[in-house]
Structure formats: C-alpha cells, structure tokens
Scaffold this motif. Structure first.
Motif, PDB file in Angstrom:
ATOM      1  N   SER A 162       3.465   0.767   9.780  1.00 23.44           N
ATOM      2  CA  SER A 162       4.332   0.070  10.569  1.00 23.44           C
ATOM      3  C   SER A 162       5.672   0.284  10.211  1.00 23.44           C
ATOM      4  O   SER A 162       6.460   0.067  11.221  1.00 23.44           O
ATOM      5  CB  SER A 162       3.893  -1.595  10.367  1.00 23.44           C
ATOM      6  N   ARG A 172     -13.701   0.522  15.720  1.00 21.28           N
ATOM      7  CA  ARG A 172     -12.652  -0.508  15.289  1.00 21.28           C
ATOM      8  C   ARG A 172     -12.973  -0.760  13.857  1.00 21.28           C
ATOM      9  O   ARG A 172     -11.848  -0.783  13.133  1.00 21.28           O
ATOM     10  CB  ARG A 172     -12.650  -1.700  15.986  1.00 21.28           C
ATOM     11  N   GLY A 178       3.722   4.174  16.333  1.00 22.67           N
ATOM     12  CA  GLY A 178       3.762   3.541  14.922  1.00 22.67           C
ATOM     13  C   GLY A 178       4.733   2.950  14.251  1.00 22.67           C
ATOM     14  O   GLY A 178       4.925   1.735  14.171  1.00 22.67           O
ATOM     15  N   TYR A 206     -10.380   4.094  11.805  1.00 21.81           N
ATOM     16  CA  TYR A 206     -10.199   3.755  12.892  1.00 21.81           C
ATOM     17  C   TYR A 206      -8.794   4.128  13.465  1.00 21.81           C
ATOM     18  O   TYR A 206      -8.751   4.652  14.492  1.00 21.81           O
ATOM     19  CB  TYR A 206     -10.431   2.193  13.231  1.00 21.81           C
ATOM     20  N   TYR A 207      -7.703   3.832  12.386  1.00 21.47           N
ATOM     21  CA  TYR A 207      -6.494   4.276  12.529  1.00 21.47           C
ATOM     22  C   TYR A 207      -6.394   5.674  11.902  1.00 21.47           C
ATOM     23  O   TYR A 207      -6.683   5.773  10.584  1.00 21.47           O
ATOM     24  CB  TYR A 207      -5.528   3.406  12.135  1.00 21.47           C
ATOM     25  N   LEU A 260      -5.604   6.186  17.473  1.00 16.60           N
ATOM     26  CA  LEU A 260      -6.738   5.426  17.663  1.00 16.60           C
ATOM     27  C   LEU A 260      -8.324   5.979  17.908  1.00 16.60           C
ATOM     28  O   LEU A 260      -8.218   6.733  18.716  1.00 16.60           O
ATOM     29  CB  LEU A 260      -6.737   4.210  18.589  1.00 16.60           C
ATOM     30  N   TYR A 296       2.754  -0.329   5.140  1.00 21.26           N
ATOM     31  CA  TYR A 296       1.428  -0.343   5.663  1.00 21.26           C
ATOM     32  C   TYR A 296       0.751  -1.827   5.708  1.00 21.26           C
ATOM     33  O   TYR A 296       0.931  -2.162   4.913  1.00 21.26           O
ATOM     34  CB  TYR A 296       0.622   1.066   5.430  1.00 21.26           C
ATOM     35  N   ASN A 338      -2.986   7.620  10.678  1.00 21.88           N
ATOM     36  CA  ASN A 338      -1.541   7.698  10.821  1.00 21.88           C
ATOM     37  C   ASN A 338      -1.129   9.108  10.659  1.00 21.88           C
ATOM     38  O   ASN A 338      -1.044   9.743   9.401  1.00 21.88           O
ATOM     39  CB  ASN A 338      -1.063   6.784   9.593  1.00 21.88           C
ATOM     40  N   HIS A 341       0.277   6.482  15.620  1.00 24.22           N
ATOM     41  CA  HIS A 341      -1.088   5.717  15.527  1.00 24.22           C
ATOM     42  C   HIS A 341      -1.967   6.625  16.439  1.00 24.22           C
ATOM     43  O   HIS A 341      -1.860   6.756  17.516  1.00 24.22           O
ATOM     44  CB  HIS A 341      -1.216   4.397  15.634  1.00 24.22           C
ATOM     45  N   PHE A 345      -3.157   0.789   8.882  1.00 23.21           N
ATOM     46  CA  PHE A 345      -1.903   1.415   9.834  1.00 23.21           C
ATOM     47  C   PHE A 345      -0.461   1.352   9.120  1.00 23.21           C
ATOM     48  O   PHE A 345      -0.274   0.362   8.736  1.00 23.21           O
ATOM     49  CB  PHE A 345      -2.054   0.785  11.170  1.00 23.21           C
ATOM     50  N   PHE A 375      -9.692  -0.697   8.174  1.00 23.00           N
ATOM     51  CA  PHE A 375      -8.575   0.413   8.803  1.00 23.00           C
ATOM     52  C   PHE A 375      -7.209   0.137   7.737  1.00 23.00           C
ATOM     53  O   PHE A 375      -7.001  -1.054   7.652  1.00 23.00           O
ATOM     54  CB  PHE A 375      -8.435   0.441  10.072  1.00 23.00           C
ATOM     55  N   HIS A 425      -0.474   6.039  20.041  1.00 20.68           N
ATOM     56  CA  HIS A 425       0.573   5.016  20.151  1.00 20.68           C
ATOM     57  C   HIS A 425       1.562   4.940  19.120  1.00 20.68           C
ATOM     58  O   HIS A 425       1.325   5.834  18.003  1.00 20.68           O
ATOM     59  CB  HIS A 425      -0.072   3.657  19.828  1.00 20.68           C
TER      60      HIS A 425
END
Length: 396
Positions: A353, A309, A285, A314-315, A305, A366, A317, A303, A351, A349, A283
């Motif tokens: 942003s 989860r 990010g 799980y993520y 995945l 993040y 980067n 991202h 991620f 996790f 996806h």
C-alpha cells in the motif's frame, strides 16, 4: 480518561524549522537497517493506543520521510462484538469544537458493526512503532487517531455497517505531510450527487486541517487508491493524481475540483501482462517516488488481481515505472514481488500500500490478509529487476 477523550485527542506537532529538502536521491540522514520484513503483531501496536473497542486491526500502512523521521499512516478497523456501536435512536458520534468525540444527532438508519479511522505514528530505525509525531495523545504511546466527522457518514452508504475513512496514501509537499483516502461524503448532499466512497485529501502534519473532497465529474460510486504524482507549482492548491493504471488517467485537482489532464493507454501491453499472470484486473497500489537509477522516471507498485480471493497469490504486487513529466505514461513493469503467505485463519493474500524513500533505500508498507500491517526495506535495484518495457519506450 474517557474513550471520547482518547479518540478526540488532536494531533499536535511542536514547531520545527523547515529545512530545504535535499534531492530525493541524496537523502542520507536516515539509517534504515538491513531488515528484510517486519510484521507488526497485534499486541505490538495494540499497546500503542487505548481504543475502546472489542477488536481493532491495523492495516494499509503508508510510510513517508518527514523532517528527518519515518512517519507511518495506517487504517484502524474497530469492531464491536454485537450490532450496537451506534444506537438506533438517532444518536451518533462527531468531533466537537474542542476536538472530542461526542454524541450528536445524525442520520444513521441502522446499528453499526465496524468503524474505520486513520491514524499516524512514528517508526524507529528497526521499522517498529516508536511514538507519535510529538506529542502523543493521552493514553497512547505510538499512534494518534486522526479526527474525522461521522455526522453524515450514513447518508450515501450502500453498506451502513461500515463507517469512516479508509486506506490512506501519504505524500509530502512544501514542508507538510498529507494523506489521500476514501470515505463517505461529509455533509448533506442532493440525492443525484451522492457517492458511497469519495476521495479526500487532508494535511495532517505539522497540524491537521479539515479534509478537502476531490470532485471529479466521472467519479464512480466508489473511488479508492488515487496515487499522488506531484504538484506543478509546488502548491497544495493544485495536485496531480493517477486514478487508474490502464488507461493511466492523470487528474489535475485545483482546490478539490478535478479534471482529466492526461490519458495514456497500452491495452496490448496490459492484456499480455494479464495473460502472463492470469489476472482479471490491474489496479493502482502505491504512490510513486523518483527512481534514482532511472532519471526522469518514477517507481510505484500496482496490484494485479487474480480470480480466487482467498489464495495467497490473489494479489500480485508488481513494480512499474512512470514518466516523471507529462503525459506520465507507464513505460515498464517488473516481476511480482515475493512475500511469505500469512498463516492462520482468514485471507492469506498480501498487498503493498505504500512506497517511500528512506535514505538510499526504499520502504514498502504492506498488509497481510486484511489483518496484519508489515514493512519491508529494499534496495531500489531489487524493484527494477526483469523490467518489461512498453514498445517504443525502451530503457532510458
């Protein structure tokens, strides 16, 4: 000061002269220190704004350089301990004509557990919250909530306990700072045209304006994380956004009406990436910034995945490079960035942003476990290690 006055404080910025921006790779006024990671503890930013809720979380920090200072946009998640935030008698909250959050009639079908707001603050050289883009609203020292109209928020909601805008991404254009984010549709709409989470773009600095919905005929019920790519004419009337990683869909949005401009795909390349790291999906990010050491390309973080989860990984980067000209093809991906896993209960996790240039360095915003916002300052070369190039693209 009432909670309505606190939440309704409009963001105002004193008039500043707009100097011509230096080339992206030559900015030198900002002194970003040699900090590695800065995690904002809840008490650090909770003191920054008086929010009338039982629990407030700050996530999805989006950093950018604006007029010689580092500005951060973020998402505030406001929760009540019980299901009574909006009474079931039809009363709601909306921004009134003088910028206060006041009761009004609305279309809510059930009580509300959680409210989401976007907010803006300023960072000091140590990447800590350090005041608002002046002046701060009353009872706030470092965060200013961005006004949002909740009157129609429940019309299209699949999850009516969640209201409000989510997950801002930020960019600067022609001397103004904007955010692009997802939120329920504002205003009455016919049943056939409803979306649960629509994309919006909004100018926030130097003064906030009304958000503009980004309409795309092929939008899903829930859209999110569109990544700003630029404006072909330097005007906010025409904006380019990436919608997906693969295929890399690039949309041209003219006054909010979006159409597919470019669509490049590398299925073999991304299938190999998924197999290599055990990913179920990739996806968007972050937004992208020009790569100083790779002219003609832009850097961003995607991202990846995984399937479990609640695992710390799980993520994933993963930095990647995009052409800085049509068709804006993704040409290379790097190695996953390494973060320390969040401790304590809940998701672990991490991620990323946001990605912003601050002088000669880059700042990553993040989130740890949907609970803590954090920052990392890095050199560009750190993101470009071990790049794998798309066949035929090659290093340039």
């Amino acid at each position: 000061m009432s909670c309505c006055a606190v939440l309704g404080a409009m963001i105002a910025v004193s008039a500043m002269a707009v100097a011509a921006a230096p080339p992206a790779c030559e900015m030198g006024e900002l002194l970003v220190p040699n900090v590695r990671d800065v995690v904002w503890a809840q008490e650090d930013w909770r003191r920054a704004v008086d929010m009338p809720f039982a629990r407030v979380s700050l996530i999805n920090p989006a950093v950018l350089e604006f007029r010689g200072q580092l500005v951060v946009f973020a998402r505030l998640i406001c929760r009540m301990e019980t299901d009574f935030f909006f009474p079931s008698d039809g009363r709601c909250l909306a921004w009134n004509e003088i910028g206060q959050l006041a009761p009004t009639r609305c279309n809510l079908s059930s009580p509300i557990k959680m409210l989401s707001l976007n907010a803006v603050g300023r960072l000091d050289p140590n990447l800590q919250l350090h005041g608002c883009p002046t002046p701060c609203p009353p009872h706030s020292s470092a965060l200013a909530p961005i006004p949002h109209d909740f009157r129609w928020a429940d019309i299209a909601q699949r999850h009516p306990h969640r209201l409000g805008p989510e997950d801002p991404r930020a960019f600067v254009l022609s001397g103004a700072a904007y955010i692009v984010y997802n939120a329920p549709r504002v205003g009455p709409v016919p049943r056939a045209g409803r979306c649960s989470r629509c994309m919006y773009v909004q100018r926030v600095l130097p003064a906030p304006t009304a958000p503009v919905i980004l309409r795309y005929p092929r939008s899903r019920l829930e859209e999110k994380n569109w990544a700003y790519l630029g404006s072909p004419n330097g005007s906010a009337h025409t904006l380019l956004f990436a919608r997906y990683v693969d295929p890399h869909e690039v949309l041209s949005c003219v006054d909010g009406e979006c159409a597919l401009l470019h669509n490049t795909s590398a299925p073999t390349f991304f299938n190999n990436l998924k197999r290599q790291y055990g990913l179920k999906a990739v996806h968007l990010g972050t937004g992208s910034v020009p790569a100083c050491t790779r002219p003609g390309l832009r850097i961003a973080v995607l991202h990846g995945l995984r399937f479990q989860r609640h695992k710390p990984d799980y993520y994933l980067n993963i930095p990647y490079l995009i052409e800085d000209a049509p068709p804006y093809q993704i040409v290379a991906v790097g190695s996953p960035l390494v973060f320390r896993a969040r401790t304590g209960p809940g998701p672990r996790f991490t991620f990323v942003s946001s990605l912003a240039r601050a002088g000669p360095r880059l700042v990553l915003g993040y989130t740890q476990g949907d609970a803590n916002a954090a920052m990392r300052a890095v050199d560009e070369g750190e993101l470009l290690l071990n790049m794998t190039w798309l066949a035929g693209a090659g290093p340039v």
